[in-house]
Design a protein around this motif. Sequence first.
Motif, mmCIF file in Angstrom:
data_model
loop_
_atom_site.group_PDB
_atom_site.id
_atom_site.type_symbol
_atom_site.label_atom_id
_atom_site.label_comp_id
_atom_site.label_asym_id
_atom_site.label_seq_id
_atom_site.Cartn_x
_atom_site.Cartn_y
_atom_site.Cartn_z
ATOM 1 N N ILE A 95 0.842 -1.200 0.000
ATOM 2 C CA ILE A 95 0.000 0.000 0.000
ATOM 3 C C ILE A 95 0.876 1.249 0.000
ATOM 4 N N PRO A 96 0.773 2.104 -1.027
ATOM 5 C CA PRO A 96 1.519 3.372 -1.015
ATOM 6 C C PRO A 96 0.827 4.318 -0.034
ATOM 7 N N TYR A 97 1.611 5.055 0.736
ATOM 8 C CA TYR A 97 0.970 5.705 1.876
ATOM 9 C C TYR A 97 1.666 6.982 2.324
ATOM 10 N N ARG A 98 0.863 7.941 2.710
ATOM 11 C CA ARG A 98 1.311 9.049 3.556
ATOM 12 C C ARG A 98 0.087 9.735 4.129
ATOM 13 N N ASN A 99 0.042 9.841 5.421
ATOM 14 C CA ASN A 99 -0.954 10.688 6.087
ATOM 15 C C ASN A 99 -2.405 10.326 5.735
ATOM 16 N N ARG A 100 -2.730 9.067 5.779
ATOM 17 C CA ARG A 100 -4.110 8.625 5.515
ATOM 18 C C ARG A 100 -4.568 7.635 6.584
ATOM 19 N N LYS A 101 -4.284 7.960 7.858
ATOM 20 C CA LYS A 101 -4.637 7.080 8.983
ATOM 21 C C LYS A 101 -6.083 6.603 8.929
ATOM 22 N N ASN B 37 5.112 9.968 -4.707
ATOM 23 C CA ASN B 37 5.418 9.135 -5.873
ATOM 24 C C ASN B 37 4.922 7.716 -5.612
ATOM 25 N N ARG B 38 3.697 7.485 -6.062
ATOM 26 C CA ARG B 38 3.025 6.210 -5.795
ATOM 27 C C ARG B 38 3.786 5.017 -6.363
ATOM 28 N N ALA B 39 4.200 5.095 -7.629
ATOM 29 C CA ALA B 39 4.825 3.930 -8.279
ATOM 30 C C ALA B 39 6.167 3.584 -7.642
ATOM 31 N N SER C 220 -2.186 -2.022 -3.763
ATOM 32 C CA SER C 220 -3.517 -1.453 -3.521
ATOM 33 C C SER C 220 -3.463 -0.049 -2.950
ATOM 34 N N ASP C 221 -4.265 0.851 -3.505
ATOM 35 C CA ASP C 221 -4.481 2.141 -2.854
ATOM 36 C C ASP C 221 -5.045 1.901 -1.454
ATOM 37 N N VAL C 222 -4.770 2.829 -0.553
ATOM 38 C CA VAL C 222 -5.222 2.660 0.828
ATOM 39 C C VAL C 222 -6.725 2.899 0.970
ATOM 40 N N ASP C 223 -7.310 3.551 -0.018
ATOM 41 C CA ASP C 223 -8.709 3.974 0.129
ATOM 42 C C ASP C 223 -9.702 3.071 -0.608
ATOM 43 N N LEU C 224 -9.248 1.907 -1.076
ATOM 44 C CA LEU C 224 -10.122 1.049 -1.874
ATOM 45 C C LEU C 224 -10.444 -0.274 -1.192
ATOM 46 N N ASN D 88 -8.048 1.039 -21.144
ATOM 47 C CA ASN D 88 -6.804 0.468 -20.624
ATOM 48 C C ASN D 88 -6.479 0.906 -19.196
ATOM 49 N N TYR D 89 -7.493 1.336 -18.483
ATOM 50 C CA TYR D 89 -7.301 1.777 -17.101
ATOM 51 C C TYR D 89 -6.671 0.659 -16.253
ATOM 52 N N PHE D 90 -5.659 1.034 -15.453
ATOM 53 C CA PHE D 90 -4.940 0.038 -14.650
ATOM 54 C C PHE D 90 -4.676 0.578 -13.238
ATOM 55 N N GLY D 91 -5.581 1.439 -12.763
ATOM 56 C CA GLY D 91 -5.374 2.076 -11.453
ATOM 57 C C GLY D 91 -6.032 1.329 -10.314
ATOM 58 N N GLY D 92 -5.726 1.781 -9.115
ATOM 59 C CA GLY D 92 -6.426 1.317 -7.925
ATOM 60 C C GLY D 92 -5.839 0.100 -7.252
ATOM 61 N N VAL D 93 -6.142 -1.077 -7.781
ATOM 62 C CA VAL D 93 -5.653 -2.335 -7.214
ATOM 63 C C VAL D 93 -5.243 -3.263 -8.349
ATOM 64 N N GLY E 138 4.124 13.183 -8.248
ATOM 65 C CA GLY E 138 2.807 13.818 -8.210
ATOM 66 C C GLY E 138 1.759 12.915 -8.837
ATOM 67 N N TRP E 139 0.570 13.490 -9.018
ATOM 68 C CA TRP E 139 -0.588 12.681 -9.405
ATOM 69 C C TRP E 139 -0.651 12.446 -10.907
ATOM 70 N N GLY E 140 -0.874 11.195 -11.301
ATOM 71 C CA GLY E 140 -1.296 10.900 -12.653
ATOM 72 C C GLY E 140 -0.337 10.116 -13.527
ATOM 73 N N ALA E 141 -0.914 9.244 -14.334
ATOM 74 C CA ALA E 141 -0.280 8.556 -15.465
ATOM 75 C C ALA E 141 0.658 7.400 -15.111
ATOM 76 N N GLU E 142 1.064 7.278 -13.852
ATOM 77 C CA GLU E 142 1.943 6.149 -13.508
ATOM 78 C C GLU E 142 1.244 4.808 -13.726
ATOM 79 N N ASP E 143 -0.086 4.803 -13.530
ATOM 80 C CA ASP E 143 -0.821 3.554 -13.760
ATOM 81 C C ASP E 143 -0.885 3.221 -15.263
ATOM 82 N N ARG F 24 -14.210 8.625 0.211
ATOM 83 C CA ARG F 24 -14.195 9.929 -0.480
ATOM 84 C C ARG F 24 -13.117 10.823 0.115
ATOM 85 N N HIS F 25 -12.411 11.516 -0.757
ATOM 86 C CA HIS F 25 -11.333 12.386 -0.252
ATOM 87 C C HIS F 25 -11.022 13.477 -1.260
ATOM 88 N N LEU F 26 -10.321 14.495 -0.771
ATOM 89 C CA LEU F 26 -9.815 15.555 -1.641
ATOM 90 C C LEU F 26 -8.412 15.176 -2.077
HETATM 91 C C1 UD2 Z 1 -6.208 7.373 -8.845
HETATM 92 C C2 UD2 Z 1 -6.001 5.867 -8.940
HETATM 93 C C3 UD2 Z 1 -4.644 5.503 -8.356
HETATM 94 C C4 UD2 Z 1 -3.531 6.271 -9.009
HETATM 95 C C5 UD2 Z 1 -3.828 7.761 -8.965
HETATM 96 C C6 UD2 Z 1 -2.881 8.568 -9.833
HETATM 97 C C7 UD2 Z 1 -8.304 5.362 -8.386
HETATM 98 C C8 UD2 Z 1 -9.200 4.795 -7.371
HETATM 99 N N1 UD2 Z 1 -7.009 5.246 -8.129
HETATM 100 O O1 UD2 Z 1 -6.343 7.632 -7.473
HETATM 101 O O2 UD2 Z 1 -4.428 4.107 -8.468
HETATM 102 O O3 UD2 Z 1 -3.342 5.813 -10.327
HETATM 103 O O4 UD2 Z 1 -5.137 8.075 -9.463
HETATM 104 O O5 UD2 Z 1 -1.661 8.806 -9.208
HETATM 105 O O6 UD2 Z 1 -8.732 5.888 -9.400
HETATM 106 N N2 UD2 Z 1 -1.572 8.410 -1.200
HETATM 107 C C9 UD2 Z 1 -1.351 8.623 0.163
HETATM 108 N N3 UD2 Z 1 -1.080 9.886 0.615
HETATM 109 C C10 UD2 Z 1 -1.039 10.948 -0.231
HETATM 110 C C11 UD2 Z 1 -1.273 10.736 -1.610
HETATM 111 C C12 UD2 Z 1 -1.555 9.455 -2.063
HETATM 112 O O7 UD2 Z 1 -1.401 7.696 0.965
HETATM 113 O O8 UD2 Z 1 -0.792 12.066 0.251
HETATM 114 C C13 UD2 Z 1 -1.748 7.031 -1.706
HETATM 115 C C14 UD2 Z 1 -3.014 6.363 -1.207
HETATM 116 O O9 UD2 Z 1 -2.814 4.973 -1.128
HETATM 117 C C15 UD2 Z 1 -3.975 6.728 -2.311
HETATM 118 C C16 UD2 Z 1 -3.097 6.544 -3.547
HETATM 119 O O10 UD2 Z 1 -1.821 7.023 -3.134
HETATM 120 O O11 UD2 Z 1 -5.125 5.914 -2.315
HETATM 121 C C17 UD2 Z 1 -3.582 7.267 -4.799
HETATM 122 O O12 UD2 Z 1 -3.777 8.655 -4.532
HETATM 123 P P1 UD2 Z 1 -5.239 9.320 -4.513
HETATM 124 O O13 UD2 Z 1 -6.163 8.457 -3.765
HETATM 125 O O14 UD2 Z 1 -5.111 10.720 -4.075
HETATM 126 O O15 UD2 Z 1 -5.589 9.387 -6.046
HETATM 127 P P2 UD2 Z 1 -6.941 8.952 -6.803
HETATM 128 O O16 UD2 Z 1 -8.018 8.585 -5.880
HETATM 129 O O17 UD2 Z 1 -7.250 9.950 -7.835
#
Ligand code: UD2
Length: 288
Positions: free
Chosen positions: A72-78, A113-115, A137-141, A174-179, A199-204, A232-234
Motif C-alpha cells: 500500500i503506497p501511503y502518507r498521512n491517511r490514517k 510518488n506512488r509507483a 492497492s491504494d489505501v482507500d479502496l 486500458n485503465y490500470f489504477g487502484g488495485v 505527483g498525481w497521474g499517469a503512472e498507472d 471519499r477524499h480531496l
Molecule cells: C487514482 C487511482 C490511483 C492512481 C492515482 C494517480 C483510483 C481509485 N485510483 O487515485 O491508483 O493511479 O489516481 O496517481 O482511481 N496516497 C497517500 N497519501 C497521499 C497521496 C496518495 O497515501 O498524500 C496514496 C493512497 O494509497 C492513495 C493513492 O496514493 O489511495 C492514490 O492517490 P489518490 O487516492 O489521491 O488518487 P486517486 O483517488 O485519484
Amino acid sequence: EQKQSIISKFNGSSPLPPCPPTPPGLEGPLRIEFEWSRSMSDVRNSSRENLQEGGRYKPLDCIAQHKVAVIIPYRNRKDHLKHWLYYLHPILKRQQVDYGVYVINQHGEGTFNRAKLLNVGYVESLKEYAYDCFVFSDVDLVPMDDRNLYRCHGEPRHMAVAMDKFGFQMPYKNYFGGVVALSRVQYMRINGFPNNYWGWGAEDDDMHKRITLKGMAVSRPDSRLGMYKMVRHLRDTHNEVNPQNPGQLHNTAKTMNSDGINSLIYSLIKIEKDELYTMIDVDIHAPN
Ligand code: UD2
Ligand code: MN
C-alpha cells in the motif's frame, strides 16, 4: 479419529493438505460502510485474530497456494488505513492466502510518488519472506465482493474494475489504477514500475504500457465481482496533478528497461511492526 488428526496437526507428522482452488468460506457481495465512528481499537478487535506480528497470516488448516505481499503506497491517511484494515484482513483470511500487509510510508513532505513506493514495497517485502505474488492497492479502496481474489493469475491482473467513483465502470479501456496483482515473474519481466512519475497521474498508464510492450495481456474479474468502494477524499497536498506525467508515456518503450526495479534508489528510515501491518518508512529522495 478427530483427536488423532488434531494431534498430528501439532506434532507435524502429517502435513496439512493444500488449500482448495476456490476458498470454501467466501460470502460474495459485502456491505461496506466507512463509518466515521469506527475506532482503531474496533479495528484491532475485529481483525487481529490469528494474525502474526506485522500483519502476517497463514491459513490454519491447509497450505495456501499463494504467498501474497499486499503493498500500500501511503502518507498521512490514517483514517483510510483504518477502514482498509477493518475490511481487508477478514476478507484475506476467508480467501485462504498466506499474506502480509506492507504499508509503504513516504517520509517527509516532498512530492508524492506512488509507483516508486510500490517498487520499494516489492523489494522490502521480499527481504522478509519468499512472496510469489504482489497485490498493489491504494489505501482507500475496499472490494465489495470477496470472490475478487487477492492472488495472481496467468496474466497481470487489474482488480479494481468497477469503482463507485466511476459509476461502477472502467473510466477508459486500458485503465490500470487502484488495485492490481502481479506475480514475481510478471513484475520482473516489466522491470517493475517507473520511478520518475512524481505527483498525481499517469503512472498507472505507464504500468499498463510496460505490460503490453512485453507482450502480456491484462486479466480482469467481471464487473460485478470487481466492484470497489473508495473512501471519499480531496486531493492531498504534495500530490498535485503533474502535467509533465502524461508526456512521459511516449518514452515508456525507450526507458522501461533502464528505469524501474533495476534503478531503484531509496533510503530506508524505519520498519515498524504493528499487529495489523508492517510500516516501512522510506525516503525516496523526492524533489520539493
Ligand atoms: C487514482 C487511482 C490511483 C492512481 C492515482 C494517480 C483510483 C481509485 N485510483 O487515485 O491508483 O493511479 O489516481 O496517481 O482511481 N496516497 C497517500 N497519501 C497521499 C497521496 C496518495 O497515501 O498524500 C496514496 C493512497 O494509497 C492513495 C493513492 O496514493 O489511495 C492514490 O492517490 P489518490 O487516492 O489521491 O488518487 P486517486 O483517488 O485519484
Ligand atoms: Mn483515492
